[in-house]
Structures are given as C-alpha cells and as structure tokens.
Design an enzyme around this catalytic site. Sequence first.
Site, PDB file in Angstrom:
ATOM      1  N   GLU A 147       0.808  -1.223   0.000  1.00 45.19           N
ATOM      2  CA  GLU A 147       0.000   0.000   0.000  1.00 45.19           C
ATOM      3  C   GLU A 147       0.844   1.278   0.000  1.00 45.19           C
ATOM      4  OE1 GLU A 147      -2.919  -0.726  -0.585  1.00 45.19           O
ATOM      5  OE2 GLU A 147      -3.269  -2.695   0.276  1.00 45.19           O
ATOM      6  N   LEU A 148       2.055   1.191  -0.537  1.00 42.90           N
ATOM      7  CA  LEU A 148       3.006   2.308  -0.577  1.00 42.90           C
ATOM      8  C   LEU A 148       3.324   2.858   0.812  1.00 42.90           C
ATOM      9  CD1 LEU A 148       2.106   4.496  -3.723  1.00 42.90           C
ATOM     10  CD2 LEU A 148       3.801   2.681  -3.504  1.00 42.90           C
TER      11      LEU A 148
END
Length: 395
Positions: A147-148
Amino acid sequence: MSKDICFYFQVHQPTRLRLYRFFDIGKDSHYYDDYTNRTILRRVAQKCYLPMNELLLNEIRRHPRKFKVAFSISGSALEQFDRYAPEVLDSFRALADTGCVEFLCETYNHSLSSLVSPTEFKHQVAKHAEAIRNYFGVSPKTFRNTELIYSNSIGEQVYKMGFHTMLTEGARHIMGWKSPNYVYCDETQPKLKLLLRNYGLSDDIAFRFSNKDWAEWPLTAEKYVEWLKNAEGEIVNLFMDYETFGEHQDSDSGIFEFMSSLPDAVIRSGEFDFVTPSQAARRHEAVDELSAPEAISWADEERDTSAWLGNELQKEAFSKLYGLVEKLSIIDDAVLWNDFGHLQESDHFYYMCTKFFSDGDVHKYFNPYETPYEAFINYMNVLSDFMIRINEHAE
C-alpha cells in the site's frame, strides 16, 4: 530537456477466508475459500491480466526500448496464478523477456509487517525477492511496500536490505509546498531515493476515468498528454492497481483503448521519456530530503494507515496476530508459517474498516463482508484455531 514518465502497476489478489464459524475452531483448520479465490482470479485474469498484458506487450513491440513499465506482484497473487491461471504467469514472463519491464520487490504476503515486526518484514521481503527470481529470472532492485506504506524508519530498514530506490505516496501532509514530480531521498538514509506517486494524475485513470459526472469525462490520450505537459517537475510517477484495467474500470468504459493510444501520444509529443523506477533513480538526483516520522500510504484521503489500523477491531486482530511471532519462531513449522503469512495479508484488516464517509464506496467495493464486525468475527475465529495449533506444537 525531456520529462520522464514512470508507470507502475500493483498486482495483488488476497487469499480470501471461508466462512469460518465458532464451531469450526479446533476441528477444521482449512481457512481458505478456494472456490471464491479461483472464481475471482479466473474472472480478473480474463477481464484484466491477460488482455492488459497483451496490450502492453504490443505497445512495447510497437515502440522498442521507448515504452517501459514496472510491476509489483504479491506472493499471494503469484501463488494463485500458479494454481488457477498459469497462462497469466506466461504472459508476465513474455513481458519480462522484453527487457522493458521492471519487477519490484515487496512483502511476499502483501502484509503490514513493516509497521510492527522488523524480523518478519525482512523475512517476507527476502521471500518475495526469491519468488521474483524464480518466476521471472530477475533480481528486484527497487522496493515498493504494501500500500506504498513508508516512514523514515521503514526507509532505513529497506536501505539496509540492499535497496537504493523505494516508491511511496506524494502525500500532501508531508509534502507541504513540494511537488511529487521530483526524486527525493529519505531523511535518515539519504542514499535511499524516493519516487512519489502523483496521486492526482494517477487517480484520473484509476478512479475517475469512467465517471460520467466528472467534468473532464471522457478522458482522451491527447487531453491526458496535455496534463502531463503542464505538470511541473522532472518526472511524473503514475502508480495504480493493475486491476484498474478491465476490472475496476470496465472494458466498456474505453480504458483499454485509452491505454493503447497513450504511449503513442506521449512518444509522439517528443517531450517525454518512459522510464522504469530503477532508471528514474539513476537519471535524477534527489532534490531534497523527505521527512515522514509517521507512516504514510496511498489509501483514502488521509494517506495514512487508518484504513487497516484505524479502529479497535483492527488493532486487536493485528496485535493478537503479531503477538504469535516469537512462538512461531521457536516452533519453526513450515505449514504454520505459511498460514501465518496468509493471515497477515492487509486485506483482512481492510475488511474491518469502519470509515464509511468520504471513502466508503471504495471500501464497500473491495469488501466481501456485510459489516466490519462480521469480518472481525470471522477473522478472529480463524485466528483462534491458528493459536490452538501453535500451542499444540509448542507442548
């Protein structure tokens, strides 16, 4: 001087849990909904992975050495491709063979381990790097966390694992006046270069493309190229879920036609170069340090970790799960480790999210449960059985 464009696609499919009742605890330790996993994987393969991989392969061949993209494919997705759709793996291998596609490293099980367990985080990264070597014959050099998710402490861990480039979100609350259209570096580890997602231009494709109420609908390649031209800076990072194409944005929306015409429109303009993340890091010096004492992500308007750890249900499930690491390390059983990996997938915690305000529709779309509480109960029933198995092995 030309501006760079970096296309990156996240490929992930969760290992969904079956309906696991209280009366199953201690009696049945098969946790997964194999039928649903297979059905969804096959559907997305036909709607997204296969046609989009073919499209990208054709564009790379039409524009030799000029059109380039990057992927991060979770271990959970790789396992399901192997099991249910091996032709998808073949199509990714065909892309790998072009030399114009970079495969990134991430946590094998698309987990949130970077937030709580450095040991498990390191283990999952190493496992994923090995999987990428085995499937595609390349060693990943760029890191993209689940999810970065990024913080200074996570960046330091990533650098110590041997990565010099990392992707994350150009979150407004840490950027301030800065533009995401430059390369930055980690504040605590300046040798780690950071590529930041331009969320406005990325979400124009990922979320707004088919919205007929959007003032810019319909979006054409020519219009989008003009927006790219107007984006000040040295590099525009377009990061999005791969399932955008054909799944979230249906083929009837024209998304495939748009993506087929975009490379030609960009190259024809003469103002851009397509680059992979590793190439971007080599070509650009960091213009400034980035400070992120608290973890950021690409999720929701807050761009933090509240989509997975924002309420008491999520926190209780999360803490109970990672509280098992020490016992698992002592037992060191391969089957238990495998289940532990699947139980770490961030999707399980996402299903428990209670944020039904600005981001409610997004959460509902990805959620197989009627309510967050239902997701919590099902997960905790599974976790209860898993804990019984661990205790039995420890005796």
